[in-house]
Structures are given as structure tokens and as C-alpha cells.
Write a protein that holds these residues in place. Structure first.
Motif, PDB file in Angstrom:
ATOM      1  N   GLY A 105       0.819  -1.217   0.000  1.00  0.00           N
ATOM      2  CA  GLY A 105       0.000   0.000   0.000  1.00  0.00           C
ATOM      3  C   GLY A 105       0.846   1.257   0.000  1.00  0.00           C
ATOM      4  N   SER A 106       1.948   1.219   0.719  1.00  0.00           N
ATOM      5  CA  SER A 106       2.847   2.366   0.727  1.00  0.00           C
ATOM      6  C   SER A 106       3.460   2.586  -0.656  1.00  0.00           C
ATOM      7  N   VAL A 107       3.861   1.488  -1.307  1.00  0.00           N
ATOM      8  CA  VAL A 107       4.440   1.593  -2.650  1.00  0.00           C
ATOM      9  C   VAL A 107       3.392   2.082  -3.652  1.00  0.00           C
ATOM     10  N   LEU A 108       2.156   1.600  -3.537  1.00  0.00           N
ATOM     11  CA  LEU A 108       1.092   2.034  -4.447  1.00  0.00           C
ATOM     12  C   LEU A 108       0.781   3.517  -4.281  1.00  0.00           C
ATOM     13  N   ALA A 109       0.920   4.040  -3.063  1.00  0.00           N
ATOM     14  CA  ALA A 109       0.717   5.474  -2.865  1.00  0.00           C
ATOM     15  C   ALA A 109       1.741   6.275  -3.661  1.00  0.00           C
ATOM     16  N   PHE A 110       2.988   5.793  -3.691  1.00  0.00           N
ATOM     17  CA  PHE A 110       4.011   6.431  -4.513  1.00  0.00           C
ATOM     18  C   PHE A 110       3.617   6.394  -5.993  1.00  0.00           C
ATOM     19  N   ALA A 111       3.098   5.247  -6.443  1.00  0.00           N
ATOM     20  CA  ALA A 111       2.739   5.085  -7.857  1.00  0.00           C
ATOM     21  C   ALA A 111       1.612   6.032  -8.257  1.00  0.00           C
TER      22      ALA A 111
END
Length: 390
Positions: A105-111
Motif C-alpha cells: 500500500g505504501s508503494v502504491l501510494a508512490f505510484a
């Protein structure tokens, strides 16, 4: 509706659900860990952070860079803390890290926030942390999970970037459509009122003569200028000394300055693109034809310019209502050294690869037809001669 809106809402739900899942997995293996109390404290912080920052992941504006950095730091810290909390045996057997799938979820927020480049950076940091946490126990499953997160986040980031570009293009198209409709509405209103009044003043002034004729002439000029404005005619070409245009030039832009109370310009509603040098020479030939109208047909003669953009050629016709050219007059002018028609009109079109035909029955005005094949217009301009008016 923005395409990003549903993505942010899905991310909020994902973070809540994965936080609950991560907590359940942790309590399931609580008794098998070396320092479960430390892990419990971390999970408490993770849960409080997730619930307390739900409003941060609802839009790109609220999801700031500082928040993203703190969010990813919490995920990376949890991955590395797993080496302290869990046993090496469980780690080697593939046990979940403390943040587990919440990290995605943290990585998807970056995306979603920054596109595929931001996603690549965040997923790479997570991959390094996972490999460090696994150590010598990193195997095929670990590498598969790392690659899966990396590819998925970059793919989502790329889709978000494409969606943003599409939204901007659509918004611009809607603005243009709205402006065009408003312009058409204004054009109808002006045509039904102002233009008709100006045309009537011009006709009555010409009939009355004297000072009224001057008033009629001014009304005619204003009608021509206003008609050119509401029809969307382009601005005149740059003056000498200004920067030359880059790319194709709209022929209408070069012919628009010729329109006046006594010169009517009719052109297509869409651009007529030509190479700048070609368009300039063709417009100069039209100017030479209009010079002949003023010299030989008189200042009160009316002229019409018709531009036709045919599939294989550009056709420009200049016609006037003057007395026409007497038989043999052009040959006599050429013999006297006055080569306006021979060089300024026919010579220009010949050098461009086109043709210039002149039709002038006595007493019926003069018509000059300039035809330029598009295959010739796409080539280079050869040496062009310039002459004075006949």
C-alpha cells in the motif's frame, strides 16, 4: 470525474484491510517469536498510523512527499525489525515480515502520486529491505514476491500517468468545443444584426454619393474586418524583420490582410497549410493580381478572392468586375518591359511548379486562376523573379 479518485479510494480500503490482516497474522504466530512484545508495539504503531492517516491517502494534494517518505520509512523499518522480533528459523521458512502485505500500500501510494518513476524507487527500496531481512535464506519465493511488487507498482504508476494526460487532453478539447459554440452563437447574433446594418449603410452610401459615399466606404471596411473576425480568420503574416514561422503556414493568414470593403475573401473554414516560402510566393502572386485590379479597373472596382483546398492542389481565384483586358494588351505590356503578369504572377507560379491562367473577356472583368499542385507545394522553392504590376 478524475480517474485518480477511484484509485485513492481503493488505496484507503486496501490499507485498512491489509493492516487488519497483518495484525491477525502476527497474533497467529505470536508464541513462536523471540521478542513478540516488540512486534506487538510495532503493530500498534502501524495500526494507529494507518487509521490516523486515512485522510492523507484520499487525493494527490493531501498525499504529500513528506507523508510518503514517513509511510515508506515505517514499512521499511518494520521489514528490518522482523530480524529482531522473529526467529531465524521462521524467517528462513518464509514467514511474513511484520508489515507483511501492508507494505504494498505504501508503494502504491508512490505510484498513484508520482507515476511509474516514483513507484520504481519505492519498490526498489522495499526489495532491498526484503533481501536484507531474508539474508542467506532468500530464495525463489522471495525474489518472486519482490519482482511482483516492483512490476505491479510500476505498471499502475504508468497507467496513472497515461490517465492524467488523457484527462488534460479531454479537458482541453471540451474547452475548445465550448469556445467554438460560443463563437458561433456570437457570430449568428452579429450576422443577424450588425453586419446587415453595415452592409446596408455601405449600399446606401454608394448610391447617395458625396460624404455619404465615404461613410459607406468606412462601413464596408468595418463589415469586412468584423466578418473576418467572427469567421475565425487567422492573424496577418509577420512583418519584415519578425521571426519567420516554423512549420507549415496557413495560406489564409497571408491572404486575410487583402480583405477590405472592396475585396471579398472566401476561404475554407479549416487551415490551408503550405510551406512558408511557398505560401509567401502564392500570396505575393495574389497581391500582384489585386494591384492590377486597382491600376486597370479603378479604385471603385470590386474584387473577389476564392481559396479552394482540393485533394491534389490548392486553387486561388482572383476575379474583378472591371472592364477586362483588351486583346493584345498583355503582349504589348511585355514588349514594353512591364512584366507584372508575366513575372509577378505567371513567373511565380511557374517557379513553384504551378500554373496561372488569365481569362478576361472584354467588358466582363478579369479572372486569374492560380493552381498549385500539392506535390509541388511540398518541395523546395526555386529562384523566383519579382516584377512590378502591368
Amino acid at each position: 470525474m478524475s480517474v485518480e479518485g477511484p484509485l485513492w479510494r481503493a488505496l484507503v480500503a486496501y490499507r485498512v484491510l491489509t493492516c487488519a490482516y497483518t495484525t491477525a497474522v502476527f497474533w497467529y504466530g505470536y508464541d513462536d517469536m523471540d521478542h513478540p512484545l516488540v512486534g506487538g508495539i510495532y503493530l500498534g504503531v502501524l495500526g494507529a498510523w494507518t487509521l490516523g492517516t486515512l485522510g492523507r491517502v484520499t487525493s494527490a494534494e493531501r498525499c504529500t512527499r513528506g507523508f510518503l517518505a514517513a509511510d515508506l520509512t515505517l514499512a521499511l523499518g518494520g521489514i528490518l525489525l522482523t530480524m529482531v522480533v522473529d526467529t531465524q528459523e521462521r524467517i528462513n521458512q518464509g514467514a511474513f515480515t511484520l508489515p507483511s502485505i501492508w507494505t504494498a500500500g505504501s508503494v502504491l501510494a508512490f505510484a498513484i502520486k508520482g507515476g511509474w518513476r516514483w513507484a520504481a524507487v519505492a519498490s526498489s527500496l522495499v526489495a532491498v529491505a526484503d533481501l536484507v531481512e531474508r539474508g542467506s535464506g532468500a530464495g525463489r519465493d522471495t525474489l518472486r514476491n519482490v519482482i511482483l511488487v516492483w512490476v505491479a507498482s510500476i505498471g499502475i504508476g504508468y497507467v496513472v500517468e497515461v490517465a492524467r494526460i488523457s484527462e488534460r487532453t479531454l479537458a482541453r478539447a471540451l474547452q475548445i468545443e465550448a469556445a467554438t459554440r460560443e463563437r458561433e452563437r456570437l457570430a449568428r447574433d452579429i450576422h443577424d444584426g450588425v453586419l446587415q446594418v453595415l452592409a446596408m449603410v455601405q449600399r446606401r452610401g454608394d448610391q447617395a454619393g458625396g460624404e455619404a459615399a465615404e461613410l459607406g466606404r468606412m462601413a464596408g471596411e468595418q463589415e469586412a474586418a468584423l466578418r473576418s473576425l467572427i469567421s475565425g480568420a487567422p492573424l496577418p503574416a509577420p512583418r519584415t524583420g519578425e521571426a519567420a514561422p516554423q512549420g507549415p503556414t496557413d495560406l489564409r493568414a497571408l491572404l486575410a490582410p487583402y480583405a477590405s470593403a472592396r475585396v471579398t475573401l472566401s476561404a475554407p473554414g479549416t487551415p490551408v497549410p503550405l510551406e512558408p516560402a511557398v505560401a509567401g510566393e502564392l500570396a505575393a502572386a495574389v497581391g500582384a493580381a489585386l494591384d492590377n485590379v486597382r491600376v486597370h479597373a479603378g479604385e471603385r472596382a470590386h474584387a473577389w478572392i476564392l481559396v479552394e483546398d482540393e485533394p491534389d492542389a490548392v486553387l486561388v481565384t482572383v476575379r474583378d468586375d472591371g472592364p477586362g483586358i483588351p486583346a493584345g494588351r498583355l503582349a504589348a505590356a511585355a514588349a514594353e518591359g512591364r512584366l507584372g503578369v508575366a513575372q509577378s504572377i505567371r513567373g511565380r507560379l511557374r517557379d513553384l511548379g504551378g500554373t496561372a491562367e488569365l481569362l478576361s473577356p472584354p467588358g466582363e472583368g478579369t479572372e486569374v486562376e492560380l493552381r498549385l499542385p500539392k506535390r509541388a507545394a511540398a518541395g523546395e522553392v526555386t529562384a523566383v523573379s519579382a516584377g512590378g504590376a502591368a
